[in-house]
Design a protein around this motif. Structure first.
Motif, short mmCIF file in Angstrom:
data_model
loop_
_atom_site.label_atom_id
_atom_site.label_comp_id
_atom_site.label_asym_id
_atom_site.label_seq_id
_atom_site.Cartn_x
_atom_site.Cartn_y
_atom_site.Cartn_z
N ILE A 101 86.86 -42.99 -32.56
CA ILE A 101 85.52 -43.58 -33.34
C ILE A 101 83.88 -42.73 -32.50
CG2 ILE A 101 85.86 -45.73 -33.17
CD1 ILE A 101 85.15 -46.53 -30.28
N ARG A 102 82.24 -42.40 -33.51
CA ARG A 102 81.56 -42.47 -32.88
C ARG A 102 81.50 -43.49 -32.47
NH1 ARG A 102 77.97 -38.31 -33.05
NH2 ARG A 102 79.25 -37.49 -34.28
N LEU A 103 80.47 -42.72 -31.02
CA LEU A 103 80.26 -43.40 -30.29
C LEU A 103 78.79 -43.18 -29.99
CD1 LEU A 103 82.31 -43.95 -27.21
CD2 LEU A 103 82.26 -45.86 -28.98
N THR A 120 91.26 -53.73 -30.79
CA THR A 120 91.37 -51.83 -30.56
C THR A 120 89.58 -51.53 -30.14
OG1 THR A 120 90.19 -52.82 -33.43
CG2 THR A 120 92.25 -51.96 -32.91
N GLY A 121 90.06 -50.06 -29.85
CA GLY A 121 88.16 -50.01 -29.32
C GLY A 121 87.61 -50.25 -29.92
N SER A 150 83.37 -38.92 -30.74
CA SER A 150 82.59 -38.64 -30.55
C SER A 150 81.18 -38.88 -30.44
CB SER A 150 82.33 -38.07 -32.51
OG SER A 150 83.17 -37.17 -33.25
N MET A 151 80.27 -38.33 -29.84
CA MET A 151 79.42 -38.59 -28.83
C MET A 151 78.12 -37.60 -28.46
SD MET A 151 80.36 -39.69 -24.92
CE MET A 151 82.15 -40.25 -25.60
N GLU A 152 76.98 -38.23 -28.22
CA GLU A 152 76.16 -36.76 -28.15
C GLU A 152 75.66 -36.59 -27.09
OE1 GLU A 152 74.06 -35.19 -30.46
OE2 GLU A 152 75.86 -35.52 -31.67
N LEU A 153 75.18 -35.66 -26.30
CA LEU A 153 75.40 -35.69 -24.82
C LEU A 153 74.70 -36.55 -24.12
CD1 LEU A 153 75.27 -31.65 -24.61
CD2 LEU A 153 77.37 -32.94 -24.22
#
Length: 1424
Positions: free
Chosen positions: A661-663, A626-627, A690-693
């Motif tokens: 997922i959060r990266l 999975t991812g 979800s990820m920050e810029l």
């Protein structure tokens, strides 16, 4: 004690308004005497008006309405009177008393009766309760301040809650109040994103600003959760969160010390802070907590450290006793679910993996992800860390931290930022130059941290690992023991005193205060951080000989960020596998050897490192990860710094698909390392991640990104703005997709500007965004600059044809007008405007542009609100446009709608309108347009529904549709009358070739080509609903439908007395016996029938074709009843009529078989005989031999049979073979299982020279000697047309046959196409492999199941380049290893004709197989 009143924090009028309904209920049940005293508070004029009200309840309501606007002092006095005289819920009483306060009456109110009823100081018996609460609150404030001062020691940077950010989403599923209420609109769903939640960026401080919320705060180990929770407690103590009267902060690591069940009272007062006022204060505070839960805040820190998994308990009772002990997990679950203290503010922190436990306990929960540092935060922290360490060191260390990509990425996690600073200080303060190598992995950083702490100890002579070998070994054992027991806190008596003294001085262990189960205080020790404990645990695994390979494999597993309720709680292994991989890197070998020590230490360490790499290699080849596990795998590979391992990861998957997922930057940095190190093109597909810029800044370090996909409503214009700075820095990217997002025209303009600097782009996709015509125009403007472009902007909110696709070579610039707007586009092979709102008008505008689209091949107009009006218009375009060849429509145009074009001359036209309900008027319009179709037409109405009148309209126009070739009505819902109408088309339409009707299956009408005006054949497929006798005249031929009713089997006979057409009958209820009767009847009625065949073997259908012809002269006639059980009577009946038999029948006896064979003897024109699976005795075989002598036309004999039990078969077989003399036209002969001996071979050899056309021979499972086999093979050299030589092996000596095949006297004369030596009983086939060069025409060769080794494979690799026609080589189930496989792979470079070499089930590992497949795709290691 003097009475002290609580500070009035709420407006008394507001409180009275909020609680008015409960007060009315309480006062309505009171005696009139005291109520009259309450009425005396009012002014007399108002009171007189109130007394005129008849209802007692109305007077009370009037009193409260008066007080809501009266002087606050009167209102407060009223509340005091009520609270002192009436029983009411503790919650209500506490709230009313808290706002009552001291009363100071105005002078103009002296005429009221307030003074008379003001309670004296002695009567305020309930007031001291609030004093206890205030006293306990003050104690809690002091306690939290002291805890904060202790926790913040050593913190480099000032903690500012307003700068600590959280990505917050509200998990509140949409639930309509009733079934009639509508569901969420599409816009609402878009706002929530794919996971149904809206994400906001808020500060940690804001989490406690709103009361009565349950918040789950997630964060990685080292993100600062504990520090921030104590900072929140300190801010509360300073009065920052007035909505919470009391705040309790508990740590799960402390709660782990509690084994026995606890009550709520014991949880709060024993595990947090005991009341100083004794039992009386404790009771008062507990009462306040129970009756005012909305004023209570509870913080539980570190659920990931809790030993027990919290689950929802279905058996929980509705009542709750705060004094009754329950298990700790049940107590926490009750707080989470709202069963205990409903309405309280609850904040729980944990690592991400354990979120599922708590999510399932409550529907309405806020889930926040604690965000780490950004680059500016890292710089600020590093500046403060090195502030007092000298300007030179500060400049050197901070500069290196910010310029080193790996260290900077690690530093986005606050704890790792501190550790990196310690590492740099240790390295640079020791005289290290800036050019020297710094650690590049997390494991190497922690090694330097360990060296830094060990260097602080007395006697720390380098190398420090050798100096403190014993202490490090003991410390790593302690760390591993804690991990295995899921413990982070160690009691002082559990650690040896000498080790404790060493570790505390070195700073590796820290002292913590503990509260034991009985409430007593104590001390314990923890590692400086959980990640350090995991690091030392991994060091123990890699250096301890007590850890076996099996135990290492057990402890190594990739962590998933997706968890389920059934997952075991495993909290202390988040990074253990990463450190194990880091220690497997060559850079760490020398350090491990120092700890292993002794003779052979280097070899032992190398073996342990190789085991870790072997585990990783097996994971790299897995295509089912999975991812989240794929990201973890990338992090592991990055720790090893192994480029070959990275190539295997990328080589086994063309794209990294990451979903929901959060990266964080560390994750993307690991992915970038793997992709760049592999040197192979790869795609990245981010779906709702979800990820920050700041994460996007890492993408340019991926040097081989072929394509990049972002799909989520989370990705908006801000995301696109940041991405626009990244795209020009991806030189290998050829495909970019930004789909299903919140992209508007503003973001599209930014991306379009960036894409101008990406000339290598070949495909773009912006479908399902919020683009208008303006945004589409921004994208369209870049088409002339990007010559290789393919664009998709489907699902934009526009009526313009805005989705264009670019071909690789020819481009045509065209412009079109829609309203007053002008657009310019480049056109190519295909384009899509699906999921828009074009409607019929937009569709017509698009079709008007078709003359300008010279190279177009396909247009996708699906889901554009097109109805039947647009469909009819498309039909007219199909008939008139010079290049349009196909229109595919479903659901009346509402769903699929594709237009297909052919640039060259069209061979046919297709109008497909499936899954549609067509009205009669629409049917007439549609068919009238298609009448003008200039070429052969296919009309498809499958899977739809047609009324009888719609079918009538269709049949009425059919005679005019001269170009119609096929009408497909498969799976169309129609009535019985509708089916009869279609059958009638046989009469009404003269050019019908065939009609086929099956219930819920295939149904069509075929038409002859009107240009030749010949109807050569027709099929009639009967419909089961035709259950009555009908006769129809058709060109002088009779079509009869017969149905025999009753208990007997129904039989339907179709007769064309002078018919030249094939007739088909398909009925589920016709049995084999009835079929025989039917065939017999047909033969009697029409003696010119030449073929009868049964199709679809082993199905419930009995399906006959009866062909007749008026041609004169002998004809080849055939019949097949394959798969049917036929009795002896049926066999006799068939034997009297057949002239050719191709049979797989069974069920008859030996006598029945003899009847069949006798019938065959009369078939002079027979061309082929197939008696597979038929059991014949010697008499039947000899009878068959007699008949064969007269079958001069025989070309094929297939007797894959077993002779009848008790029959030797030898004499009969010889007679059978002797009867083949003179049959010079023989092409195929299969005599498997005939028990043929040398005598039979001798008979067969006599005929081979005359069989010049023999193409196939199969003689397996006979009893042939070596000498006879050699003679047979030599005789076969005269069969120059031989193409297939199958299974010539027998039960004698296989090597002798191999020698015969290896040295044929005239091998050049044989053109074998298929050569099979499967499971012949020997693996010594090297010589045979070398002889393959003689069989230059062989196309299919099998050496399967022989146990061949590498010698055979190597020999085959030498001769393969000379086999110019070989297509397939089967080497399944042998013992070929990598040596042989590599030799075959190399030889394939010179074998252009070979399509596949099968190597399944050989001595080749999955990883090796995958590697070979990467270099040579024609090597097949699968079962298919």
């Amino acid at each position: 004690m003097a009475m002290e009143y609580v500070k009035v924090e709420e407006d008394v009028h507001n409180v009275l308004t909020q609680e008015i309904h409960e007060l009315i209920d309480i006062l309505s049940n009171q005696e009139d005497d005291f109520l009259n005293k309450l009425f005396g508070i009012m002014e007399r004029r108002v009171l007189e008006q109130l007394l005129h009200l008849a209802s007692h309840r109305e007077r009370i309501m009037g009193l409260l309405d008066y007080l809501r606007v009266a002087d606050p002092a009167i209102c407060r006095r009223f509340l005091q009177m009520v609270c002192m005289n009436y029983d009411m819920p503790m919650r209500l009483e506490s709230r009313l008393m808290s706002v009552a306060g001291p009363v100071t009456l105005k002078e103009n109110n002296s005429h009221t009766l307030v003074d008379e009823y003001t309670p004296s100081q002695e009567s305020c018996v309930k007031r001291p309760r609030m004093d206890h609460v205030e006293s306990y609150k003050a104690s809690v404030s002091t306690f939290l301040q002291q805890r904060w001062e202790k926790v913040r020691q050593g913190v480099v940077k000032e903690v500012r809650l307003e700068e600590a950010w959280v990505s917050l989403r509200n998990r509140n599923p949409f639930r309509p109040r009733d079934r009639a209420e509508r569901g969420p609109s599409p816009s609402e769903l878009q706002e929530r994103g794919e996971d149904g939640a809206v994400e906001d960026k808020v500060t940690v401080e804001s989490l406690l600003h709103s009361a009565a919320q349950i918040t789950l705060l997630l964060g990685q180990a080292g993100s600062g959760k504990t520090l921030l929770m104590y900072c929140l407690g300190q801010r509360w103590a300073q009065g920052a969160f007035p909505s919470s009267q009391l705040l309790f902060l508990l740590e799960f690591r402390q709660l782990n010390l509690v084994v026995q069940p606890l009550s709520l009272k014991e949880l709060l007062f024993r595990c947090f802070l005991s009341p100083e006022g004794g039992e009386e204060e404790g009771v008062a505070v507990l009462d306040f907590i129970l009756h005012n839960p909305e004023k209570i805040c509870l913080i539980f820190d570190g659920y990931d450290e809790f030993h027990t998994k919290i689950t929802h308990l279905e058996t929980q009772s509705s009542s709750f006793d705060p004094l009754s002990p329950v298990p700790m997990a049940e107590l926490i679950a009750g707080l989470c679910s709202g069963r205990i203290l409903p309405g309280c503010t609850l904040l729980i922190t944990c690592r991400p993996r354990d979120v599922t436990d708590l999510e399932t306990l409550v529907d309405c929960i806020r889930i926040g992800w604690l965000l780490g540092f950004n680059k500016s935060s890292v710089k600020e922290y590093a500046d403060q860390y090195f502030q007092d360490r000298g300007e030179d060191l500060k400049k050197k260390a901070v500069g290196h931290l910010l310029s080193n990509h790996q260290l900077l990425t690690m530093s986005y996690l606050p704890a790792l930022c501190h550790i990196c600073c310690v590492c740099l200080e240790h390295m640079f303060s020791g005289g290290m130059s800036q050019t020297q190598a710094l650690p590049t992995t997390l494991t190497q950083v922690y090694l330097q941290i360990l060296f830094a702490f060990l260097s602080q100890c007395p006697g720390s002579d380098p190398p420090v690992l050798e100096t403190f070998w014993a202490e490090v070994t003991q410390l790593s054992q302690l760390a591993m023991r804690g991990l295995e027991a899921s413990r982070i806190v160690f009691l002082s008596e559990e650690v040896p005193s000498n080790l404790l003294d060493f570790a505390t001085k070195a700073g590796l262990l820290s002292l913590v205060d503990l509260t034991h189960e009985n409430g007593s205080k104590g001390q314990g020790y923890v590692f400086m951080h959980l990640t350090m404990q995991e690091f030392l645990g991994a060091l123990h695994i890699m250096t301890s000989k007590d850890i076996t390979e099996a135990l290492l494999r057990k402890k190594f597993n990739l962590k998933s960020r997706w968890t389920t309720k059934s997952d075991p709680k495993n909290v202390f292994t988040d990074s253990l596998h990463l450190y194990l991989c880091g220690f497997a890197a060559p850079a760490c070998s020398s350090y491990l050897i120092q700890l292993v020590r002794g003779v052979g230490a280097a070899g032992w360490v190398n073996k342990r490192q190789a085991l870790v790499l072997k585990i990783l290699r097996s994971l790299a080849m897995s295509t089912t990860l999975t991812g989240p596990k794929l990201v973890e795998l990338c992090r592991c590979v990055q720790e090893t710094q192994d480029a070959q391992l990275a190539r295997e990861v990328v080589g086994s998957r063309p794209c990294f698909e990451l979903r929901n997922i959060r990266l964080n930057p560390v994750d993307l940095d690991a992915v970038a390392f793997v992709v760049s190190s592999a040197g192979i093109g790869c795609g990245l597909d981010f779906g709702a991640c979800s990820m920050e810029l700041e994460c996007l800044d890492i993408l340019p370090s991926c040097q081989h990104i072929d394509y990049l996909i972002f799909r989520s409503r989370k990705y908006d214009d801000k995301f696109a703005d940041k991405l626009s700075c990244i795209l020009p820095r991806l030189p290998t990217m050829k495909r970019f997709e930004f789909i299903c997002g919140n992209l508007t025209d503003v973001g599209a303009a930014k991306l379009a500007k960036a894409l101008r600097r990406c000339p290598q782009i070949k495909q773009l996709n912006f479908s399902d965004n919020s683009l208008t015509d303006r945004g589409v125009r921004e994208i369209a403007d870049i088409f002339p600059i990007l010559p290789f472009l393919t664009i998709d902007t489907s699902a934009s909110h526009t009526e313009s044809p805005t989705v264009i696709t670019q071909t690789y070579y020819t481009n045509l610039l065209f412009s079109y007008y829609l309203g007053c707007e002008k657009y310019i586009f480049y056109m190519g092979l295909s384009f899509s405007i699906s999921k828009n709102a074009l409607g019929n008008k937009g569709l017509k505008n698009l079709l008007d542009l078709l003359p300008h689209l010279g190279t177009i091949q396909e247009i996708n107009v699906s889901e554009n609100a097109v109805n039947m009006e647009g469909v009819v218009f498309l039909a007219s375009k199909l008939a008139s446009h010079r290049n349009m060849s196909e229109v595919n429509i479903s659901h009346g145009g509402k769903k699929n709608l594709f237009l297909i074009f052919q640039s060259n001359k069209r061979t046919f036209f297709v109008c497909s309108l499936t899954h549609s309900s067509i009205q009669p008027s629409d049917m007439a319009k549609l068919c009238e347009r298609l009448v003008r179709c200039p070429g052969p037409l296919v009309l498809d109405f499958s899977h739809g529904s047609l009324r009888d009148d719609a079918i009538e309209r269709l049949l009425r126009i059919l005679p005019k549709m001269t170009s119609l070739q096929l009408l497909n009505m498969s799976h169309v819902q129609m009535s019985t009358n509708g089916a009869l109408l279609l059958v009638r088309s046989l009469i009404d339409c003269q050019h019908v070739r065939a009609v086929k009707l099956m219930p819920q299956g295939e149904a069509f009408i075929k038409f002859a080509n009107r240009k030749t005006d010949q109807a050569t054949s027709a099929e009639v497929w009967s419909h089961p609903m035709l259950n009555q006798v009908r006769r129809r005249k058709w060109d002088g031929y009779t079509c009869m439908y017969l149905c025999v009713k009753g208990s007997n089997v129904m039989c339907q006979c179709v007769l064309f007395r002078q018919c030249i057409f094939p007739i088909s009958i398909d009925e589920t209820w016709i049995t084999a016996e009835a079929a025989v009767n039917l065939v017999s009847c047909c033969l009697n009625l029409n003696p010119k029938i030449h073929t009868i065949s049964k199709l679809f073997s082993f199905s419930p259908y009995t399906h006959f074709y009866v062909f007749s012809t008026n041609l004169t002269g002998p004809q080849s006639i055939s019949f097949s009843l394959s798969g049917h059980v036929i009795s002896d009577r049926g066999a006799v009946l068939l034997s009297t009529t057949l002239q050719k038999l191709l049979s797989h029948c069974y069920g008859w006896t030996e006598a029945g078989a003899l009847d069949i064979v006798r019938g065959l003897g009369q078939c002079r024109s027979l061309e082929g005989i197939c008696l597979e699976s038929v059991e014949l005795d010697e008499g039947s075989t000899e009878c068959l031999a007699c008949g064969l002598r007269s079958m001069t036309s025989l070309k094929s004999l297939n007797k894959k049979v077993t002779m009848a039990t008790g029959s030797t078969g030898e004499g009969a077989t010889v007679v059978l073979l002797a009867s083949l003399e003179g049959l010079s036209g023989m092409e195929e002969i299969e005599l498997e299982g005939m028990r043929m001996t040398d005598k039979g071979v001798g008979e067969l050899i006599k005929h081979l020279p005359s069989w010049k056309g023999l193409r196939k021979i199969s003689l397996s499972e006979n009893h042939i000697s070596d000498q006879a086999g050699e003679r047979l093979l030599q005789a076969l050299s005269s069969c120059t047309a031989l193409e297939e030589l199958n299974k010539i092996h027998n039960l004698c000596n296989p090597p002798q046959y191999i020698l015969c095949i290896h040295s044929p006297r005239d091998s050049s004369s044989l053109d074998l196409l298929s050569f099979s030596l499967t499971s012949i009983g020997t693996s010594e086939l090297t010589g045979l492999a070398g002889s393959l060069v003689n069989w230059i025409c062989a196309e299919d060769v099998s050496f399967a199941w022989n146990g061949c080794g590498d010698d055979v494979a190597v020999k085959l690799s030498e001769v393969l380049p000379q086999c110019q026609k070989l297509r397939r080589l089967d080497l399944e189930s042998n013992r070929i290893s990598m040596k042989g496989a590599e030799a075959l792979a190399r030889s394939l470079q010179s074998c252009s004709s070979v399509e596949v070499i099968r190597l399944w089930r050989n001595a080749i590992s999955n990883s090796d197989a995958q590697r070979l497949r990467q270099g040579e795709k024609r090597l097949n290691f699968s079962s298919t």
